[in-house]
Write an enzyme that holds these catalytic residues in place. Sequence first.
Site, PDB file in Angstrom:
ATOM      1  N   ARG A   1     -12.005  31.343 -46.826  1.00 47.53           N
ATOM      2  CA  ARG A   1     -10.921  30.392 -45.613  1.00 47.53           C
ATOM      3  C   ARG A   1      -9.928  31.661 -45.298  1.00 47.53           C
ATOM      4  NH1 ARG A   1     -11.315  24.479 -46.248  1.00 47.53           N
ATOM      5  NH2 ARG A   1     -12.762  24.268 -44.673  1.00 47.53           N
ATOM      6  N   THR A   2      -9.832  31.359 -43.850  1.00 46.23           N
ATOM      7  CA  THR A   2      -7.777  31.929 -43.830  1.00 46.23           C
ATOM      8  C   THR A   2      -7.583  30.368 -43.733  1.00 46.23           C
ATOM      9  OG1 THR A   2      -8.574  34.221 -43.325  1.00 46.23           O
ATOM     10  CG2 THR A   2      -6.146  33.079 -42.412  1.00 46.23           C
ATOM     11  N   HIS A   3      -6.576  30.073 -43.714  1.00 48.85           N
ATOM     12  CA  HIS A   3      -5.839  29.147 -43.188  1.00 48.85           C
ATOM     13  C   HIS A   3      -4.578  28.927 -43.019  1.00 48.85           C
ATOM     14  CE1 HIS A   3      -7.082  27.690 -47.363  1.00 48.85           C
ATOM     15  NE2 HIS A   3      -6.909  26.341 -46.603  1.00 48.85           N
TER      16      HIS A   3
ATOM     17  N   SER B   1      -6.749  22.408 -43.050  1.00 49.76           N
ATOM     18  CA  SER B   1      -8.089  23.357 -42.183  1.00 49.76           C
ATOM     19  C   SER B   1      -7.864  22.402 -42.192  1.00 49.76           C
ATOM     20  CB  SER B   1      -8.246  23.708 -43.486  1.00 49.76           C
ATOM     21  OG  SER B   1      -9.297  22.553 -44.335  1.00 49.76           O
TER      22      SER B   1
ATOM     23  N   SER C   1     -11.495  23.910 -51.918  1.00 50.18           N
ATOM     24  CA  SER C   1     -10.582  23.736 -52.971  1.00 50.18           C
ATOM     25  C   SER C   1     -12.181  22.421 -53.286  1.00 50.18           C
ATOM     26  CB  SER C   1      -9.427  22.738 -53.250  1.00 50.18           C
ATOM     27  OG  SER C   1      -8.981  23.956 -52.904  1.00 50.18           O
TER      28      SER C   1
ATOM     29  N   HIS D   1      -6.886  39.360 -53.404  1.00 48.38           N
ATOM     30  CA  HIS D   1      -8.106  38.588 -53.150  1.00 48.38           C
ATOM     31  C   HIS D   1      -8.331  37.756 -52.050  1.00 48.38           C
ATOM     32  CE1 HIS D   1     -11.121  35.742 -55.143  1.00 48.38           C
ATOM     33  NE2 HIS D   1     -11.330  35.592 -53.881  1.00 48.38           N
TER      34      HIS D   1
ATOM     35  N   GLU E   1       3.077  16.874 -47.940  1.00 48.87           N
ATOM     36  CA  GLU E   1       3.628  16.172 -46.952  1.00 48.87           C
ATOM     37  C   GLU E   1       4.971  15.468 -48.173  1.00 48.87           C
ATOM     38  OE1 GLU E   1       0.313  15.248 -47.055  1.00 48.87           O
ATOM     39  OE2 GLU E   1       0.278  17.144 -45.301  1.00 48.87           O
TER      40      GLU E   1
ATOM     41  N   ASN F   1      -6.051  14.459 -55.044  1.00 44.66           N
ATOM     42  CA  ASN F   1      -4.840  13.841 -55.355  1.00 44.66           C
ATOM     43  C   ASN F   1      -4.755  12.777 -54.032  1.00 44.66           C
ATOM     44  OD1 ASN F   1      -4.372  15.893 -53.792  1.00 44.66           O
ATOM     45  ND2 ASN F   1      -2.975  14.533 -52.774  1.00 44.66           N
TER      46      ASN F   1
HETATM   47  I1  8IG Z   1      -5.693  19.526 -52.508  1.00 42.68           I
HETATM   48  O1  8IG Z   1      -2.037  15.386 -50.188  1.00 42.68           O
HETATM   49  C1  8IG Z   1      -5.037  18.732 -51.215  1.00 42.68           C
HETATM   50  N1  8IG Z   1      -4.498  19.714 -50.619  1.00 42.68           N
HETATM   51  N2  8IG Z   1      -1.433  18.042 -46.485  1.00 42.68           N
HETATM   52  N3  8IG Z   1      -1.757  16.938 -48.424  1.00 42.68           N
HETATM   53  C2  8IG Z   1      -2.438  18.540 -47.813  1.00 42.68           C
HETATM   54  N4  8IG Z   1      -3.332  18.975 -47.930  1.00 42.68           N
HETATM   55  C3  8IG Z   1      -2.979  19.088 -49.605  1.00 42.68           C
HETATM   56  C4  8IG Z   1      -3.374  17.633 -50.750  1.00 42.68           C
HETATM   57  C5  8IG Z   1      -2.582  16.457 -49.636  1.00 42.68           C
HETATM   58  N5  8IG Z   1      -4.023  17.375 -51.305  1.00 42.68           N
END
Ligand code: 8IG
Length: 277
Positions: free
Chosen positions: A97-99, A217, A44, A76, A198, A240
């Site tokens: 990517r595969t999560h 990931s 991302s 997609h 979380e 974030n």
């Molecule tokens: I973009 O705050 C993204 N991916 N676990 N926590 C987790 N994954 C995320 C976060 C986050 N922000």
Amino acid sequence: MPETHSNPLDDPTANPFEVASQAAADIARLTGVENHDIALTLGSGWGKAADIIGETVATIPATEVTGFSKPALEGHVGTLRSIRTPGGKNVLVIGARTHYYEDHGVRRVVHSVRTAAATGAKIMVLTNGAGGIRETWTPGQPVLISDHINLTADSPLEGATFIDLTDLYAKRLRDIARGIDPTLDEGVYTQFRGPHYETPAEVQMAKHIGGHIVGMSTALEAIAAREAGMEVLGFSLITNLAAGIQQTPLSHAEVIEAGREAEPVISALLARVVEAL
Ligand code: 8IG
């Protein structure tokens, strides 16, 4: 191989390294590039980097490559791109990517990394968007991954495969990145399963056990890269601050927006770092 499996990796008797070799052969055939030097997974916020790293030699839908194909309903699917840098390096850019939270199993999660190794790549660059635990960080800031804590309770390694993970995120490569941008901070990436973010209490737990970045990931992929003998460089874009560190609730829109704003800056950084590797 039984044809009942739309993806050969879903056949438990398949050898994942053989599937990766087939995928690498597909990539060589479809791109005309026999070997790649570096592989790059774009998470991302990092997508634009592919456009400025160099000249795109070929773009292929991931569905054309063994093991990447997905059931039609999933919608997609990403692309794989072969890019030639001005310095003459062949870079395999993985936009597919595969999560782990997609529940296709860890073999599918690390298939792109094993494929990258099978194309000849000696360096795996893993990027992601993630939450920041350090209060000094601000959304839109890229940071280096110095180490990880894998909270998935899973591993891409099968059987009694004991692999050392010391210096997994190679200091040699982090130093090269800091040579390009000396302001780059670094931290320990904590992989949660997701896809929920979380709770604030879980973020405090991650902080207490030594984490600085929270994401969904990268850690499992890095382990597979080490097993395959590649050096790993990891970048997180802090989109974030983690739950409870920032005072407002997390939103996917906020994450996308932070990524969009940071994209030109971090893409330029990544292009310079890749050329310096
Ligand atoms: I973009 O705050 C993204 N991916 N676990 N926590 C987790 N994954 C995320 C976060 C986050 N922000």
